[in-house]
Design a protein around this motif. Sequence first.
Motif, PDB file in Angstrom:
ATOM      1  N   PHE A  36       0.842  -1.192   0.000  1.00  0.00           N
ATOM      2  CA  PHE A  36       0.000   0.000   0.000  1.00  0.00           C
ATOM      3  C   PHE A  36       0.880   1.245   0.000  1.00  0.00           C
ATOM      4  N   ILE A  37       0.715   2.066  -1.026  1.00  0.00           N
ATOM      5  CA  ILE A  37       1.445   3.324  -1.176  1.00  0.00           C
ATOM      6  C   ILE A  37       0.595   4.469  -0.628  1.00  0.00           C
ATOM      7  N   VAL A  38      -0.692   4.439  -0.925  1.00  0.00           N
ATOM      8  CA  VAL A  38      -1.662   5.426  -0.446  1.00  0.00           C
ATOM      9  C   VAL A  38      -2.853   4.637   0.074  1.00  0.00           C
ATOM     10  N   ARG A  39      -3.331   5.011   1.247  1.00  0.00           N
ATOM     11  CA  ARG A  39      -4.522   4.352   1.787  1.00  0.00           C
ATOM     12  C   ARG A  39      -5.273   5.366   2.624  1.00  0.00           C
ATOM     13  N   GLY A  40      -6.268   5.999   1.973  1.00  0.00           N
ATOM     14  CA  GLY A  40      -6.992   7.059   2.675  1.00  0.00           C
ATOM     15  C   GLY A  40      -6.105   8.275   2.782  1.00  0.00           C
ATOM     16  N   GLY A  41      -6.019   8.821   3.955  1.00  0.00           N
ATOM     17  CA  GLY A  41      -5.155   9.979   4.150  1.00  0.00           C
ATOM     18  C   GLY A  41      -5.769  11.265   3.610  1.00  0.00           C
ATOM     19  N   GLN A  42      -5.141  12.324   3.938  1.00  0.00           N
ATOM     20  CA  GLN A  42      -5.598  13.646   3.542  1.00  0.00           C
ATOM     21  C   GLN A  42      -5.483  13.826   2.042  1.00  0.00           C
ATOM     22  N   SER A  43      -6.487  14.452   1.445  1.00  0.00           N
ATOM     23  CA  SER A  43      -6.427  14.763   0.012  1.00  0.00           C
ATOM     24  C   SER A  43      -7.254  16.011  -0.266  1.00  0.00           C
ATOM     25  N   GLU A  44      -6.973  16.611  -1.395  1.00  0.00           N
ATOM     26  CA  GLU A  44      -7.718  17.796  -1.825  1.00  0.00           C
ATOM     27  C   GLU A  44      -7.970  17.678  -3.318  1.00  0.00           C
ATOM     28  N   VAL A  45      -9.223  17.808  -3.709  1.00  0.00           N
ATOM     29  CA  VAL A  45      -9.559  17.812  -5.129  1.00  0.00           C
ATOM     30  C   VAL A  45      -9.263  19.211  -5.649  1.00  0.00           C
ATOM     31  N   THR A  46      -8.304  19.310  -6.562  1.00  0.00           N
ATOM     32  CA  THR A  46      -7.928  20.621  -7.090  1.00  0.00           C
ATOM     33  C   THR A  46      -8.557  20.909  -8.448  1.00  0.00           C
ATOM     34  N   GLY A  48     -11.964  19.158 -11.013  1.00  0.00           N
ATOM     35  CA  GLY A  48     -12.945  18.113 -11.254  1.00  0.00           C
ATOM     36  C   GLY A  48     -13.585  17.608  -9.968  1.00  0.00           C
ATOM     37  N   THR A  49     -14.116  16.385 -10.028  1.00  0.00           N
ATOM     38  CA  THR A  49     -14.768  15.768  -8.885  1.00  0.00           C
ATOM     39  C   THR A  49     -14.108  14.427  -8.600  1.00  0.00           C
ATOM     40  N   ALA A  50     -14.240  13.962  -7.370  1.00  0.00           N
ATOM     41  CA  ALA A  50     -13.591  12.710  -7.005  1.00  0.00           C
ATOM     42  C   ALA A  50     -14.342  12.063  -5.850  1.00  0.00           C
ATOM     43  N   HIS A  51     -14.071  10.781  -5.659  1.00  0.00           N
ATOM     44  CA  HIS A  51     -14.551  10.093  -4.465  1.00  0.00           C
ATOM     45  C   HIS A  51     -13.810  10.637  -3.253  1.00  0.00           C
ATOM     46  N   GLU A  52     -14.248  10.240  -2.063  1.00  0.00           N
ATOM     47  CA  GLU A  52     -13.679  10.774  -0.819  1.00  0.00           C
ATOM     48  C   GLU A  52     -12.364  10.122  -0.413  1.00  0.00           C
ATOM     49  N   ARG A  53     -12.126   8.883  -0.830  1.00  0.00           N
ATOM     50  CA  ARG A  53     -10.984   8.104  -0.343  1.00  0.00           C
ATOM     51  C   ARG A  53     -10.194   7.591  -1.540  1.00  0.00           C
ATOM     52  N   HIS A  54      -8.869   7.527  -1.400  1.00  0.00           N
ATOM     53  CA  HIS A  54      -8.015   7.085  -2.500  1.00  0.00           C
ATOM     54  C   HIS A  54      -7.028   6.054  -1.986  1.00  0.00           C
ATOM     55  N   VAL A  55      -6.799   5.017  -2.786  1.00  0.00           N
ATOM     56  CA  VAL A  55      -5.904   3.929  -2.412  1.00  0.00           C
ATOM     57  C   VAL A  55      -5.027   3.600  -3.618  1.00  0.00           C
ATOM     58  N   VAL A  56      -3.729   3.431  -3.388  1.00  0.00           N
ATOM     59  CA  VAL A  56      -2.806   2.997  -4.434  1.00  0.00           C
ATOM     60  C   VAL A  56      -2.016   1.818  -3.864  1.00  0.00           C
ATOM     61  N   ILE A  57      -2.076   0.686  -4.563  1.00  0.00           N
ATOM     62  CA  ILE A  57      -1.361  -0.514  -4.138  1.00  0.00           C
ATOM     63  C   ILE A  57      -0.374  -0.875  -5.237  1.00  0.00           C
ATOM     64  N   GLU A  58       0.888  -0.972  -4.883  1.00  0.00           N
ATOM     65  CA  GLU A  58       1.956  -1.256  -5.844  1.00  0.00           C
ATOM     66  C   GLU A  58       2.236  -2.760  -5.892  1.00  0.00           C
TER      67      GLU A  58
END
Length: 96
Positions: A36-46, A48-58
């Motif tokens: 897991f590289i990204v799992r939830g955590g703080q984010s800001e949509v700069t 367009g639109t996006a879901h609330e949570r983001h996950v990146v698994i390498e």
Amino acid sequence: MPKGYIIGHITVTNPEAYKEYVERDTPILHGLGGRFIVRGGQSEVTEGTAHERHVVIEFPSYEAALKAYHDPDYQEVAEIRRNNADSTIIVVEGAE
């Protein structure tokens, strides 16, 4: 060889039930070579639109990421996510 990634964009609709997904998918994906590289955590949509949570698994490769996503054990657990969140899941090859 480029790495592979499973990228998830998720809006949880039932947080209590979703906890089971997180608890069960983690050991499965780790066992299939995922990190897991990204799992939830703080984010800001700069833009367009996006879901609330983001996950990146390498994964070691694109093929390994696809294999992990289609793994029967993962797919069984993925039903918990599908029933308790709105999500977009993408498997992508990384840059070399």
